[in-house]
Design a protein around this motif. Structure first.
Motif, short mmCIF file in Angstrom:
data_model
loop_
_atom_site.label_atom_id
_atom_site.label_comp_id
_atom_site.label_asym_id
_atom_site.label_seq_id
_atom_site.Cartn_x
_atom_site.Cartn_y
_atom_site.Cartn_z
N ALA A 1 21.48 60.11 32.21
CA ALA A 1 22.53 60.86 31.55
C ALA A 1 21.90 61.89 30.62
CB ALA A 1 23.44 59.91 30.76
N PRO A 2 22.64 62.91 30.21
CA PRO A 2 22.09 63.91 29.30
C PRO A 2 21.54 63.27 28.03
CG PRO A 2 24.20 64.65 30.18
CD PRO A 2 24.03 63.22 30.62
N GLY A 3 20.36 63.71 27.63
CA GLY A 3 19.74 63.18 26.42
C GLY A 3 18.86 61.98 26.65
N GLU A 4 18.96 61.36 27.83
CA GLU A 4 18.12 60.20 28.13
C GLU A 4 16.78 60.67 28.71
OE1 GLU A 4 21.47 56.78 29.13
OE2 GLU A 4 20.37 57.73 30.77
N ARG A 5 15.71 60.06 28.25
CA ARG A 5 14.38 60.43 28.73
C ARG A 5 13.98 59.65 29.98
NH1 ARG A 5 10.60 60.96 23.27
NH2 ARG A 5 11.80 62.65 22.27
N ARG A 6 14.44 58.43 30.07
CA ARG A 6 14.01 57.57 31.17
C ARG A 6 15.12 57.39 32.19
NH1 ARG A 6 10.76 52.57 28.17
NH2 ARG A 6 9.15 53.87 27.15
N TRP A 7 14.67 57.25 33.42
CA TRP A 7 15.62 56.95 34.50
C TRP A 7 16.04 55.49 34.40
CZ3 TRP A 7 17.55 60.67 37.58
CH2 TRP A 7 16.87 61.88 37.65
N ARG A 8 17.30 55.26 34.67
CA ARG A 8 17.84 53.89 34.67
C ARG A 8 18.10 53.46 36.11
NH1 ARG A 8 20.00 52.12 29.75
NH2 ARG A 8 19.99 53.70 28.08
N ARG A 9 17.62 52.26 36.43
CA ARG A 9 17.86 51.73 37.78
C ARG A 9 19.31 51.34 37.92
NH1 ARG A 9 18.53 46.77 39.69
NH2 ARG A 9 18.09 46.35 41.89
N VAL A 10 19.95 51.79 39.00
CA VAL A 10 21.35 51.46 39.28
C VAL A 10 21.42 50.26 40.22
CG1 VAL A 10 23.53 52.29 40.22
CG2 VAL A 10 22.04 53.85 38.94
N THR A 11 20.73 50.36 41.34
CA THR A 11 20.72 49.26 42.31
C THR A 11 19.66 49.54 43.37
OG1 THR A 11 22.13 47.91 43.77
CG2 THR A 11 22.41 50.29 43.88
N THR A 12 19.40 48.55 44.21
CA THR A 12 18.51 48.71 45.36
C THR A 12 19.32 48.47 46.63
OG1 THR A 12 16.55 48.01 44.12
CG2 THR A 12 16.44 47.89 46.51
N LEU A 13 19.22 49.38 47.57
CA LEU A 13 19.98 49.31 48.81
C LEU A 13 19.03 49.11 49.99
CD1 LEU A 13 22.27 52.43 48.18
CD2 LEU A 13 22.86 50.04 47.73
N THR A 14 19.58 48.64 51.10
CA THR A 14 18.83 48.48 52.34
C THR A 14 19.43 49.40 53.39
OG1 THR A 14 18.33 46.16 51.83
CG2 THR A 14 18.07 46.86 54.11
N ALA A 15 18.60 50.26 53.97
CA ALA A 15 19.08 51.18 54.99
C ALA A 15 19.51 50.43 56.24
CB ALA A 15 17.99 52.20 55.33
N ASP A 16 20.60 50.89 56.85
CA ASP A 16 21.07 50.24 58.08
C ASP A 16 20.29 50.76 59.29
OD1 ASP A 16 22.06 52.77 58.65
OD2 ASP A 16 24.15 52.27 58.23
N ALA A 17 20.77 50.42 60.48
CA ALA A 17 20.05 50.78 61.69
C ALA A 17 19.93 52.29 61.87
CB ALA A 17 20.74 50.17 62.92
N ARG A 18 20.82 53.04 61.23
CA ARG A 18 20.77 54.51 61.30
C ARG A 18 20.00 55.11 60.13
NH1 ARG A 18 26.78 56.51 61.78
NH2 ARG A 18 26.94 55.12 59.97
N GLY A 19 19.40 54.25 59.31
CA GLY A 19 18.66 54.73 58.16
C GLY A 19 19.55 55.20 57.04
N ARG A 20 20.77 54.69 56.93
CA ARG A 20 21.73 55.14 55.94
C ARG A 20 22.13 54.00 54.99
NH1 ARG A 20 25.88 58.93 59.51
NH2 ARG A 20 24.29 60.41 60.27
N ALA A 21 22.52 54.40 53.79
CA ALA A 21 23.02 53.44 52.80
C ALA A 21 23.99 54.17 51.88
CB ALA A 21 21.88 52.83 51.99
N THR A 22 24.98 53.47 51.36
CA THR A 22 25.98 54.08 50.48
C THR A 22 26.25 53.19 49.28
OG1 THR A 22 27.84 53.07 51.69
CG2 THR A 22 27.13 55.27 52.39
N LEU A 23 26.76 53.80 48.23
CA LEU A 23 27.15 53.09 47.01
C LEU A 23 28.40 53.75 46.44
CD1 LEU A 23 26.47 51.02 44.68
CD2 LEU A 23 25.35 52.96 43.55
#
Length: 471
Positions: free
Chosen positions: A171-193
């Motif tokens: 977010a604006p003003g934040e220095r570090r990236w925050r982890r949201v989640t870890t996803l696994t790509a499907d057979a087509r190499g795709r993932a959604t959230l």
């Protein structure tokens, strides 16, 4: 005859020592079998090289080798090969995407006069380069969900099925990236959230390196958070509050979602010594914490809170809930103890609260500009709304600013009882007690506080205020 036989034996020894004679090795000369392969990318054909020699380095031609490959942890036969004159054999195999499936072994039993020998080796994987793409809506209305989409492929176009993808945001003003989640790509190499960002955010996706693919990081994707309401348009030249406040927590739940609870321990701890102290006319058991969603000046929904008397909390919560339904804006609604202790008021610092345009209720203190005269806020039955735009005539002058005395606003500044804010308050039992002399002040009808009046005439003021209103 004897000399000819001796010469034959010498020549035979020299031939064996020099490797002139080919054929099976002697039982005293064990064999060495090696299996090797050059690095190849996954899904490509690679050559598996086999080499059979005696321990002294002499090639073993014409030998039959049995070859096996490990598949999902189990050795399975591939076939048989015969070494050439140099003791070599070659097998063509497709390189798998998992390192354990690229392990080969071969064995050579020889004949009855030879000791068996075995060898094993793996095809090293050259990881393929990949590209990770991140896509999402450029804008999302606050409180609504949007879909973050990730596509992961090799540069040759193969989907990275099963790849692990970590989503991060900042977010604006934040220095570090925050982890949201870890996803696994499907057979087509795709993932959604499905995400519901509550502020402007920047997103990236990171794909982890695995057995056959080099990891990649996507380009940044910005999602602008848009207000669900219309921001307040103030008159040209309108001054900003002198005291700045951070944005409050975004709204929780649907609608106003007003709640009334006893005072929690943590809240009481911050109130004590600021908005409440020994000698106040109402104690903890007679007070309630009111939490309610409200519309901010910027068009966003926030979660505010204030403290009120137990028998006035319903009135205030009802009025503020109608504020929400009508989208009547409030700049801020922090408990007044946030502003610390004021020695000249003998309670929480209402000067700073007003200068921040903060709406509040209970505050056991003196009247602003009248030390020693107890404010009706001490009873928890008075409510101040948007004090910056609705100034107060104190004994020492106009507080918190004089600019707004000459201006009004259809939403946030009122100068008559016909204004929508005053009408909403009246419907919930809160009277605009002091009128334009104290425009931001409202009292619950029937208050036990001495300063409350049911007569709304601005000329009839409390006698202790000596001609000035008692805020």
């Amino acid at each position: 005859m004897h000399l000819g036989r001796h010469l034959f034996l010498v020549l035979l020894a020299l031939a064996v020592a020099g490797g002139v004679l080919a054929g099976p090795a002697s039982a005293a000369t064990p064999t060495t079998l090696t299996v090797s392969a050059a690095a190849h990318p996954a899904d490509a054909d690679a050559a598996v090289q086999l080499d059979l020699r005696t321990s002294t380095g002499v090639p073993v031609p014409g030998a039959v080798l049995s070859v096996e490959r490990r598949v999902q942890g189990v050795w399975q036969p591939v076939g048989s090969l015969v070494t050439d004159a140099a003791g070599h054999a070659q097998l063509s195999a497709r390189v798998g995407r998992l390192a354990p499936d690229n392990l080969f072994r071969a064995s050579y039993a020889g004949d009855a006069t030879y000791d068996p020998a075995t060898g094993s080796g793996a095809i090293p994987i050259t990881r393929r380069p990949s590209r990770l793409l991140l896509d999402a809506a450029k804008r999302v209305v606050d409180g609504r969900a949007t879909t973050v989409r990730v596509r992961w492929r090799t540069t040759a176009g193969q989907p990275v099925a099963g790849g692990r993808i970590t989503l991060l945001r900042k977010a604006p003003g934040e220095r570090r990236w925050r982890r949201v989640t870890t996803l696994t790509a499907d057979a087509r190499g795709r993932a959604t959230l499905r995400a519901r960002p509550r502020a402007d955010t920047v997103w990236i996706a990171k794909g982890a390196t695995n057995d056959w693919v080099r990891g990649d990081t996507s380009a940044r994707r910005r999602i602008d958070n848009r207000p669900p309401g219309r921001p307040v348009s103030l008159p040209k030249g309108a001054p900003r509050p002198r005291v700045g406040l951070p944005r409050q927590q975004r709204a929780v739940g649907r609608g106003a979602n007003a709640t009334i609870t006893p005072i929690p321990d943590q809240v009481w701890g911050t109130m004590t010594g600021r908005s409440w102290h020994a000698g106040c006319p109402v104690g903890r058991s007679g007070l309630r914490l009111v939490r309610v969603n409200y519309w901010g000046y910027d068009g966003y929904r926030y979660r505010g809170e204030l403290v009120a008397a137990a028998d006035a909390a319903d009135n205030m919560a009802g009025a503020l809930a109608e504020f929400y339904r009508r989208q009547l804006p409030i700049r801020a609604m922090y408990r007044v103890d946030r502003f610390g202790w004021s020695g000249r008021l003998g309670g929480a610092d209402d000067y700073r609260s007003m200068a921040a345009d903060n709406s509040s209720a209970f505050n056991c203190r003196s009247v602003v500009g009248r030390p020693g005269v107890r404010s009706p806020h001490s009873y928890g039955r008075s409510l101040d709304i948007n004090p910056w735009e609705n100034p107060y005539h104190s004994r020492q002058g106009v507080v918190p600013n004089g600019w707004w005395l000459r201006h009004s606003h259809p939403l946030v500044a009122w100068r008559s009882r016909s204004h929508e804010v005053v009408q909403v308050m009246a419907r919930h039992g809160l009277r605009w007690t002091y009128g334009t002399r104290d425009a931001h002040h409202f009292d619950v009808v029937g208050s036990a506080g001495r300063a409350l009046r049911t007569d709304l005439s601005p000329r009839r003021l409390h006698p202790q205020c000596a001609g000035f209103v008692c805020d």
